[in-house]
Design a protein around this motif. Structure first.
Motif, PDB file in Angstrom:
ATOM      1  N   LEU A  12     -40.652 -36.088   9.635  1.00 43.96           N
ATOM      2  CA  LEU A  12     -40.242 -35.926  11.832  1.00 43.96           C
ATOM      3  C   LEU A  12     -39.440 -37.366  11.885  1.00 43.96           C
ATOM      4  O   LEU A  12     -38.948 -37.463  12.959  1.00 43.96           O
ATOM      5  N   SER A  13     -38.568 -37.481  10.134  1.00 41.60           N
ATOM      6  CA  SER A  13     -37.818 -39.053  11.010  1.00 41.60           C
ATOM      7  C   SER A  13     -36.736 -38.675  11.000  1.00 41.60           C
ATOM      8  O   SER A  13     -35.710 -39.071  11.787  1.00 41.60           O
ATOM      9  N   ILE A  14     -36.877 -36.788  10.884  1.00 44.30           N
ATOM     10  CA  ILE A  14     -34.910 -36.558  11.113  1.00 44.30           C
ATOM     11  C   ILE A  14     -34.302 -36.787  12.383  1.00 44.30           C
ATOM     12  O   ILE A  14     -35.370 -36.278  12.723  1.00 44.30           O
ATOM     13  N   PRO A  15     -33.497 -36.822  12.783  1.00 42.73           N
ATOM     14  CA  PRO A  15     -32.808 -36.511  13.875  1.00 42.73           C
ATOM     15  C   PRO A  15     -33.517 -36.057  15.059  1.00 42.73           C
ATOM     16  O   PRO A  15     -33.997 -35.405  16.051  1.00 42.73           O
ATOM     17  N   ALA A  16     -32.712 -34.848  14.188  1.00 42.14           N
ATOM     18  CA  ALA A  16     -32.757 -33.211  14.917  1.00 42.14           C
ATOM     19  C   ALA A  16     -34.075 -32.662  15.297  1.00 42.14           C
ATOM     20  O   ALA A  16     -34.743 -32.740  15.931  1.00 42.14           O
ATOM     21  N   GLY A  71     -29.257 -32.194   5.028  1.00 42.13           N
ATOM     22  CA  GLY A  71     -30.141 -33.308   5.922  1.00 42.13           C
ATOM     23  C   GLY A  71     -30.234 -33.467   7.259  1.00 42.13           C
ATOM     24  O   GLY A  71     -31.127 -35.020   6.772  1.00 42.13           O
ATOM     25  N   THR A  72     -29.820 -32.617   7.740  1.00 45.84           N
ATOM     26  CA  THR A  72     -29.999 -32.614   9.025  1.00 45.84           C
ATOM     27  C   THR A  72     -30.881 -31.871   9.689  1.00 45.84           C
ATOM     28  O   THR A  72     -31.392 -32.245  11.183  1.00 45.84           O
ATOM     29  N   GLY A  73     -31.522 -31.204   8.933  1.00 49.00           N
ATOM     30  CA  GLY A  73     -33.534 -30.664   8.488  1.00 49.00           C
ATOM     31  C   GLY A  73     -33.379 -28.860   9.255  1.00 49.00           C
ATOM     32  O   GLY A  73     -34.657 -28.502   9.060  1.00 49.00           O
ATOM     33  N   LYS A  74     -32.416 -28.525   9.152  1.00 49.21           N
ATOM     34  CA  LYS A  74     -32.702 -27.401   9.107  1.00 49.21           C
ATOM     35  C   LYS A  74     -32.988 -26.429   7.997  1.00 49.21           C
ATOM     36  O   LYS A  74     -34.077 -25.438   8.163  1.00 49.21           O
ATOM     37  N   TYR A  86     -27.070 -22.289  15.849  1.00 45.36           N
ATOM     38  CA  TYR A  86     -27.993 -23.216  16.350  1.00 45.36           C
ATOM     39  C   TYR A  86     -27.480 -24.679  15.654  1.00 45.36           C
ATOM     40  O   TYR A  86     -27.737 -24.562  13.943  1.00 45.36           O
ATOM     41  N   SER A  87     -26.559 -25.214  15.695  1.00 46.46           N
ATOM     42  CA  SER A  87     -26.687 -26.553  15.180  1.00 46.46           C
ATOM     43  C   SER A  87     -27.399 -28.034  15.522  1.00 46.46           C
ATOM     44  O   SER A  87     -28.589 -28.148  16.151  1.00 46.46           O
ATOM     45  N   PHE A  88     -27.811 -28.077  14.162  1.00 46.20           N
ATOM     46  CA  PHE A  88     -28.757 -29.566  14.235  1.00 46.20           C
ATOM     47  C   PHE A  88     -28.222 -30.854  13.277  1.00 46.20           C
ATOM     48  O   PHE A  88     -28.471 -31.754  13.537  1.00 46.20           O
ATOM     49  N   ASP A  89     -26.511 -30.939  13.836  1.00 43.20           N
ATOM     50  CA  ASP A  89     -25.641 -31.884  13.880  1.00 43.20           C
ATOM     51  C   ASP A  89     -25.826 -32.656  15.007  1.00 43.20           C
ATOM     52  O   ASP A  89     -26.494 -32.336  16.114  1.00 43.20           O
ATOM     53  N   TYR A  90     -25.985 -34.095  14.819  1.00 38.67           N
ATOM     54  CA  TYR A  90     -25.406 -34.889  16.306  1.00 38.67           C
ATOM     55  C   TYR A  90     -26.938 -35.205  16.321  1.00 38.67           C
ATOM     56  O   TYR A  90     -27.058 -36.055  18.022  1.00 38.67           O
TER      57      TYR A  90
END
Length: 246
Positions: A21-25, A46-49, A204-208
């Motif tokens: 849940l700490s992953i920003p996305a 590491g972006t959560g996808k 869907y992008s999980f970046d930023y």
């Protein structure tokens, strides 16, 4: 199309301090609407996808080590800790499908061999032979061509890992045939600019730090690959000699 929406149950989350849940996305997710039969999740590692895809698989009742509802075997660290905090909206609900984890596919193949020792006919769903007796790419295509059928949802984590560019094109044809004639749905995590070019898909992008829809030509996968192919010598020189200018 079956799965319509993925919602993060924010009121039930005690804290966003711990992984995943700490992953920003993931932390910034409210709900994600699914518009088409083919959906891609993209983004840096590491972006959560993959984490979200595994949670969807767990919520579907699929083995999070890889497989469907009836594949019972264990792979370390394959449990999803996110699934208890998401809700899936269906219309209609389906129970058929498969979750592919490229990184644990070898263990899945061994699992099928164990079943085949008592029920040899199970190989019919995988091209007639043990998946271990086929090349890595051939075993993936055997799975896609023989195991995948209509009225099902398929969740695939980096299927291109074993596929050559030519095999990726063959896989796209399989996706097309299944979604156009058999009412199937695919959600795919990928780094492949070839697969991402599938017509009519949602990306869907999980970046930023957030999940947002993006056009194919705006993905890093497309832009970096295109630039490299058109400017190979310049880009290699920048990488090897002037890394600050990349």
């Amino acid at each position: 199309m079956f799965l319509k929406r993925i919602e993060l149950l924010r009121n039930e989350i005690p804290s966003y301090k711990n992984y995943p849940l700490s992953i920003p996305a993931i932390r910034n997710l409210h709900q994600l609407d699914i518009h088409h039969n083919v959906t891609f999740f993209v983004g840096e590692n590491g972006t959560g996808k993959s984490t979200l895809l595994e949670a969807i698989a767990d919520k579907c009742g699929f083995n999070t080590a890889g497989g469907g509802r009836n594949n019972e075997y264990y792979v370390h660290a394959s449990e999803s800790s996110l699934s208890e905090y998401i809700r899936l909206a269906w219309l209609p609900k389906v129970s058929n499908g498969f979750f592919l984890r490229a990184e644990s596919f070898n263990q899945f193949a061994s699992h099928i061999d164990e079943i085949a020792s008592e029920y040899p006919s199970i190989y019919d769903a995988y091209g007639g032979n043990s998946l271990h007796e086929q090349s890595h790419g051939e075993s993936f295509l055997s799975l896609f061509s023989n195991r995948f059928r209509g009225k099902a949802i398929y969740l695939l984590d980096e299927p291109e890992a074993a596929l050559s560019p030519q095999m990726q094109l063959s896989f796209m044809k399989i996706i097309h045939d299944l979604t156009s004639t058999n009412n199937c749905q695919f959600i795919i995590v990928t780094h492949s600019p070839i697969l991402l070019g599938y017509p009519g898909a949602t990306i869907y992008s999980f970046d930023y730090g957030k999940i947002q829809e993006i056009e194919y030509e705006m993905t890093d996968h497309y832009q970096i690959t295109k630039y490299f192919l058109q400017n190979r010598e310049k880009m290699l020189k920048a990488i090897f000699e002037e890394p600050d200018e990349i």
